[in-house]
Design an enzyme around this catalytic site. Structure first.
Site, PDB file in Angstrom:
ATOM      1  N   LEU A 102       0.863  -1.168   0.000  1.00  0.00           N
ATOM      2  CA  LEU A 102       0.000   0.000   0.000  1.00  0.00           C
ATOM      3  C   LEU A 102       0.900   1.219   0.000  1.00  0.00           C
ATOM      4  O   LEU A 102       1.931   1.232   0.679  1.00  0.00           O
ATOM      5  CB  LEU A 102      -0.911   0.016   1.238  1.00  0.00           C
ATOM      6  N   ASP A 103       0.528   2.246  -0.747  1.00  0.00           N
ATOM      7  CA  ASP A 103       1.322   3.470  -0.776  1.00  0.00           C
ATOM      8  C   ASP A 103       1.469   4.035   0.633  1.00  0.00           C
ATOM      9  O   ASP A 103       0.668   3.752   1.524  1.00  0.00           O
ATOM     10  CB  ASP A 103       0.661   4.508  -1.683  1.00  0.00           C
ATOM     11  N   LYS A 104       2.454   4.877   0.802  1.00  0.00           N
ATOM     12  CA  LYS A 104       2.757   5.441   2.115  1.00  0.00           C
ATOM     13  C   LYS A 104       1.546   6.134   2.725  1.00  0.00           C
ATOM     14  O   LYS A 104       1.316   6.074   3.937  1.00  0.00           O
ATOM     15  CB  LYS A 104       3.932   6.420   1.991  1.00  0.00           C
TER      16      LYS A 104
END
Length: 242
Positions: A102-104
Site C-alpha cells: 500500500l502506498d505510504k
C-alpha cells in the site's frame, strides 16, 4: 499451543477433520497418542506425527494490520518506519512480510504472512484476486466515470487497466467531492490514483477494505493488528489451492 490449532494452521485439515483423526488414533506427540485436540505442545521442540509419519512444524503467521498513513509497506528501511516496525517481537517469525504493498499515504487492510505460496497466489497477475478500496475523490464521480472504469481505463502513459467496479457512496457537489468504492483485480503502481487522474480527478484518501476473501476488521485502529481467525485462514488456504 493446542495440537488442533497447530495442525489447522499448518493446513493439515479443519478442526473437525483433525478431531476425527484424533479419534482414529492417527496423531501422536512425542510418540504418545493424542486423545484431545486441546492437548498442548511446544511447537519449537515437540515431535508430531500422523500415521507415524513426521509432520514438519513450521509455524505460519497470518496477521491483519490496519496500515496507518506515513508507514511504508516494506520489511526494512534505513530511514522510514515500516509495517514490520508495528509488529510485536513475539509475532516476528522468520519470513514474515506484507502481501503486496500500500502506498505510504494509503491506509487499511494489509495482510502479513510467512506463507510464500499464499502471497504468490494473491499477487499473481493471472489470478485476478479482487482488492476493494474506499476513497475520497476531489471531483464529481458520475455514471460516465463508472462506465469508463467498467470498460477499462487507459492511463496517460498508454497502459490499459483491466475493467474495474466503481460504486458511488455519496457526492457533495458544493465541496466538489465524492465518496466511492473501487474494486480492481490487478496492482499497477499507484493504479487507482492514476485511473482517477485520467478522469481529471484527484484521490484525497484511499483505504483498502478487502483483499480476496479477507474483509477488513473495522475494530482495528490505525497501527493495530490481529491474527486471522480460523475461518479467515481456511478461506485463504482454499484460495491457495485454486
Amino acid at each position: 499451543m493446542r495440537i488442533d490449532k497447530l495442525l489447522s494452521n499448518l493446513g493439515i485439515g479443519t478442526r473437525s477433520e483433525i478431531k476425527k483423526m484424533i479419534k482414529q488414533k492417527q496423531i501422536k506427540i512425542n510418540g504418545e497418542l493424542v486423545k484431545n485436540g486441546k492437548d498442548q505442545l511446544d511447537p519449537d521442540s515437540a515431535q508430531v506425527s500422523i500415521n507415524d509419519r513426521p509432520v514438519a512444524i513450521q509455524l505460519t503467521k497470518y496477521l491483519m494490520l490496519n496500515k496507518p498513513q506515513n508507514v511504508i509497506t516494506a520489511t526494512e528501511d534505513a530511514s522510514q518506519r515500516t509495517v514490520l516496525d508495528l509488529i510485536a517481537p513475539d509475532d516476528l517469525v522468520k519470513g514474515l512480510a506484507p502481501v503486496g504493498r500500500l502506498d505510504k499515504d494509503t491506509t487499511g487492510l494489509l495482510l502479513l504472512t510467512n506463507d510464500g505460496q499464499l502471497a504468490h497466489r494473491l499477487l499473481a497477475p493471472h489470478k485476478h484476486v479482487a482488492k476493494t478500496y474506499q476513497a475520497t475523490i476531489d471531483g464529481i464521480v458520475n455514471d460516465d466515470t463508472i462506465a469508463r472504469f467498467k470498460a477499462g481505463i487507459r492511463l496517460k502513459d498508454g497502459t490499459l487497466c483491466k475493467p474495474a467496479t466503481l460504486k458511488i457512496i455519496s457526492v457533495v457537489e458544493k465541496d466538489n467531492q465524492s465518496e466511492v468504492e473501487i474494486t480492481i483485480t490487478e496492482g499497477k503502481y499507484h493504479q487507482i490514483k492514476r485511473m482517477f487522474a485520467t478522469c481529471g480527478m484527484h484521490v484525497a484518501t484511499l483505504n483498502r477494505i478487502a483483499m480476496g476473501p479477507l474483509k477488513f476488521d473495522s475494530s482495528l485502529k490505525p497501527g493495530q493488528y490481529r491474527p486471522l481467525s480460523e475461518n479467515e485462514i481456511q478461506a485463504l488456504l482454499k484460495l491457495k489451492k485454486k
